[in-house]
Scaffold this motif. Sequence first.
Motif, PDB file in Angstrom:
ATOM      1  N   GLU A  45      57.278  43.833  46.129  1.00 25.31           N
ATOM      2  CA  GLU A  45      57.474  44.306  47.500  1.00 25.31           C
ATOM      3  C   GLU A  45      56.158  44.270  48.273  1.00 25.31           C
ATOM      4  N   ARG A  46      56.249  43.966  49.537  1.00 32.81           N
ATOM      5  CA  ARG A  46      55.095  43.926  50.435  1.00 32.81           C
ATOM      6  C   ARG A  46      55.190  45.082  51.418  1.00 32.81           C
ATOM      7  N   VAL A  47      54.126  45.870  51.541  1.00 29.97           N
ATOM      8  CA  VAL A  47      54.054  46.977  52.484  1.00 29.97           C
ATOM      9  C   VAL A  47      53.082  46.580  53.590  1.00 29.97           C
ATOM     10  N   GLU A  48      53.588  46.300  54.760  1.00 28.44           N
ATOM     11  CA  GLU A  48      52.721  45.883  55.861  1.00 28.44           C
ATOM     12  C   GLU A  48      52.337  47.080  56.717  1.00 28.44           C
ATOM     13  N   ALA A  49      51.106  47.060  57.205  1.00 33.76           N
ATOM     14  CA  ALA A  49      50.597  48.192  57.984  1.00 33.76           C
ATOM     15  C   ALA A  49      49.519  47.713  58.943  1.00 33.76           C
ATOM     16  N   ARG A  50      49.302  48.502  59.972  1.00 30.53           N
ATOM     17  CA  ARG A  50      48.224  48.204  60.926  1.00 30.53           C
ATOM     18  C   ARG A  50      46.862  48.345  60.281  1.00 30.53           C
ATOM     19  N   CYS A  51      46.741  49.284  59.338  1.00 24.42           N
ATOM     20  CA  CYS A  51      45.448  49.619  58.751  1.00 24.42           C
ATOM     21  C   CYS A  51      45.669  49.993  57.286  1.00 24.42           C
ATOM     22  N   VAL A  52      44.749  49.567  56.409  1.00 26.44           N
ATOM     23  CA  VAL A  52      44.842  49.866  54.978  1.00 26.44           C
ATOM     24  C   VAL A  52      43.559  50.563  54.536  1.00 26.44           C
ATOM     25  N   ILE A  53      43.726  51.635  53.735  1.00 30.05           N
ATOM     26  CA  ILE A  53      42.587  52.369  53.173  1.00 30.05           C
ATOM     27  C   ILE A  53      42.717  52.349  51.660  1.00 30.05           C
ATOM     28  N   ASP A  54      41.668  51.883  50.977  1.00 22.90           N
ATOM     29  CA  ASP A  54      41.684  51.772  49.520  1.00 22.90           C
ATOM     30  C   ASP A  54      40.995  52.992  48.912  1.00 22.90           C
ATOM     31  N   CYS A  55      41.781  53.839  48.271  1.00 23.49           N
ATOM     32  CA  CYS A  55      41.263  55.049  47.619  1.00 23.49           C
ATOM     33  C   CYS A  55      41.492  55.014  46.110  1.00 23.49           C
ATOM     34  N   ARG A  56      41.693  53.836  45.570  1.00 26.13           N
ATOM     35  CA  ARG A  56      41.878  53.732  44.127  1.00 26.13           C
ATOM     36  C   ARG A  56      40.554  54.004  43.418  1.00 26.13           C
ATOM     37  N   GLY A  57      40.651  54.532  42.218  1.00 27.13           N
ATOM     38  CA  GLY A  57      39.438  54.810  41.468  1.00 27.13           C
ATOM     39  C   GLY A  57      38.810  53.544  40.909  1.00 27.13           C
ATOM     40  N   ILE A  58      37.715  53.730  40.164  1.00 33.09           N
ATOM     41  CA  ILE A  58      37.046  52.604  39.521  1.00 33.09           C
ATOM     42  C   ILE A  58      36.799  52.948  38.050  1.00 33.09           C
ATOM     43  N   GLU A  59      36.846  51.951  37.209  1.00 27.27           N
ATOM     44  CA  GLU A  59      36.610  52.143  35.782  1.00 27.27           C
ATOM     45  C   GLU A  59      35.159  51.865  35.399  1.00 27.27           C
ATOM     46  N   ARG A  60      34.501  51.002  36.141  1.00 26.97           N
ATOM     47  CA  ARG A  60      33.140  50.611  35.792  1.00 26.97           C
ATOM     48  C   ARG A  60      32.383  50.249  37.068  1.00 26.97           C
ATOM     49  N   ALA A  61      31.060  50.379  36.995  1.00 28.09           N
ATOM     50  CA  ALA A  61      30.211  50.041  38.134  1.00 28.09           C
ATOM     51  C   ALA A  61      28.888  49.499  37.597  1.00 28.09           C
ATOM     52  N   PRO A  62      28.878  48.281  37.042  1.00 27.25           N
ATOM     53  CA  PRO A  62      27.650  47.743  36.457  1.00 27.25           C
ATOM     54  C   PRO A  62      26.538  47.521  37.473  1.00 27.25           C
ATOM     55  N   GLN A  63      26.869  47.547  38.764  1.00 24.61           N
ATOM     56  CA  GLN A  63      25.837  47.414  39.794  1.00 24.61           C
ATOM     57  C   GLN A  63      24.988  48.678  39.908  1.00 24.61           C
ATOM     58  N   LEU A  64      25.503  49.791  39.400  1.00 23.93           N
ATOM     59  CA  LEU A  64      24.801  51.066  39.468  1.00 23.93           C
ATOM     60  C   LEU A  64      24.279  51.455  38.084  1.00 23.93           C
ATOM     61  N   GLN A  65      23.373  52.420  38.068  1.00 24.44           N
ATOM     62  CA  GLN A  65      22.738  52.843  36.827  1.00 24.44           C
ATOM     63  C   GLN A  65      22.890  54.346  36.654  1.00 24.44           C
ATOM     64  N   GLY A  66      22.776  54.798  35.407  1.00 29.40           N
ATOM     65  CA  GLY A  66      22.829  56.231  35.170  1.00 29.40           C
ATOM     66  C   GLY A  66      23.347  56.583  33.794  1.00 29.40           C
ATOM     67  N   GLY A  67      23.884  57.773  33.706  1.00 38.78           N
ATOM     68  CA  GLY A  67      24.479  58.271  32.475  1.00 38.78           C
ATOM     69  C   GLY A  67      25.907  58.692  32.738  1.00 38.78           C
ATOM     70  N   TRP A  68      26.393  59.595  31.899  1.00 39.88           N
ATOM     71  CA  TRP A  68      27.817  59.938  31.956  1.00 39.88           C
ATOM     72  C   TRP A  68      28.025  61.439  31.824  1.00 39.88           C
ATOM     73  N   GLN A  69      29.031  61.926  32.507  1.00 33.75           N
ATOM     74  CA  GLN A  69      29.511  63.292  32.317  1.00 33.75           C
ATOM     75  C   GLN A  69      30.854  63.185  31.591  1.00 33.75           C
ATOM     76  N   VAL A  70      30.874  63.654  30.359  1.00 34.82           N
ATOM     77  CA  VAL A  70      32.041  63.538  29.489  1.00 34.82           C
ATOM     78  C   VAL A  70      32.591  64.941  29.253  1.00 34.82           C
TER      79      VAL A  70
END
Length: 424
Positions: A161-186
């Motif tokens: 199915e296709r949902v058409e709209a005037r404007c789209v906002i992407d609020c999905r999470g991310i699993e990885r971000a190799p462009q960034l650096q750091g540690g983890w909160q587990v």
Amino acid sequence: MNSPLIARVMPCARPDGKRCPPPDCALGQSPMNGRTIDIAIAGGGLAGGLIALALRRARPDLRVALVEAGPTLGGNHRWSWFASDLDAEGTALLRELHQTRWDGYSVRFPGHARDLATPYHSLASADFDAGLRRLLPEGTVHCDRPIAALDARGIDLADGERVEARCVIDCRGIERAPQLQGGWQVFMGRRLRTARPHGIERPVIMDAAVEQHGAYRFVYTLPLSGDELFVEDTYYADSPLLDRTVLAGRIDRYCEARGWDGERLDHETGVLPVVTGGDFAAFQAAHRTPGVAVAGARGGFVHPLTSYTLPFAAATAIAIAREADLPGERLAAMMEARARAHWRRTRFYRQLGRMLFGAGSPDERYKVFGRFYRLPEPLIERFYAARSTPGDRARVLCGKPPVPVLGAIRSLVTPGAPLSREAA
């Protein structure tokens, strides 16, 4: 500036002529016959849900679709925040959702404990889901709808199915971000009903007077009622590894030592990035879809050191609601600019994170927060809200450091590990 309407939403057709129930209704078949979807939000977590709520408050005339892959909004999470994290508008936005509130909280470190007066709030994802379904207009919430792709003019669902709209906002999470650096909160959290009143009156948001196990470890306890507790075991760790069996056993022992026996109601786990540096422009490019606005953690709206998202999700939602008439391309540009400004403003917290992870022994990381919690309460409030003043920053860094000086200097010039679970 208003944008031309892109597509029409066809009415929901059933053989008996009745309206489709909102949660099960196909997005292309809205019960709001003949109206256009103005804003489609991909992802029904905290960021997406608060945007939908802010739009309902500020612009009830707009047709909004909140599309979530999972069965409920918000997943299985608990969000907590200090009253000082939110301005008046943010407080009003969150007030509509059922939450638990306490007049103060406590912290514990080896040789040091403190009670603080800042009010503290907590919101369970079940209450988030129930509140949004109650408050949002009929036909807004669409769960169990996995997303295959999206673009500036709509969302493609996994079922074709296709949902058409005037404007789209992407609020999905991310699993990885190799462009960034750091540690983890587990972390692993458990909600339990005790066999007898537990006697805890206020949250203990950091009990670091526990064995550290090669990380900065603390236990977080919320008294949800006289016989209900939420107990979370948290680690600032170099690795994103989460061993459920090990953490569950440590929660068992922590509760047993305090006489908290009873019924286990549910649990949650999480692995969150603690950002200490990286190439933010590359991070944005990796998560950019032309003409699509990006919010939430996917947009970089997090506290780098604490991994808090709620204050920034509320502020973002209010900002989007103010500019709800912008064309999608302009809203996307506005959100990218806000994210870049947020990255610049939070540089100090990334520096502290580099020192936390790189300056000393993992088992002694607790000393950083132990020293921090001897500072004035208003400074602590501004720190969590990511609004530290130049004077606050100087106060945090001055005096005898809780980590080796040479190690701290070395950590500031040494690149951190990429935030990639595969590479960790």
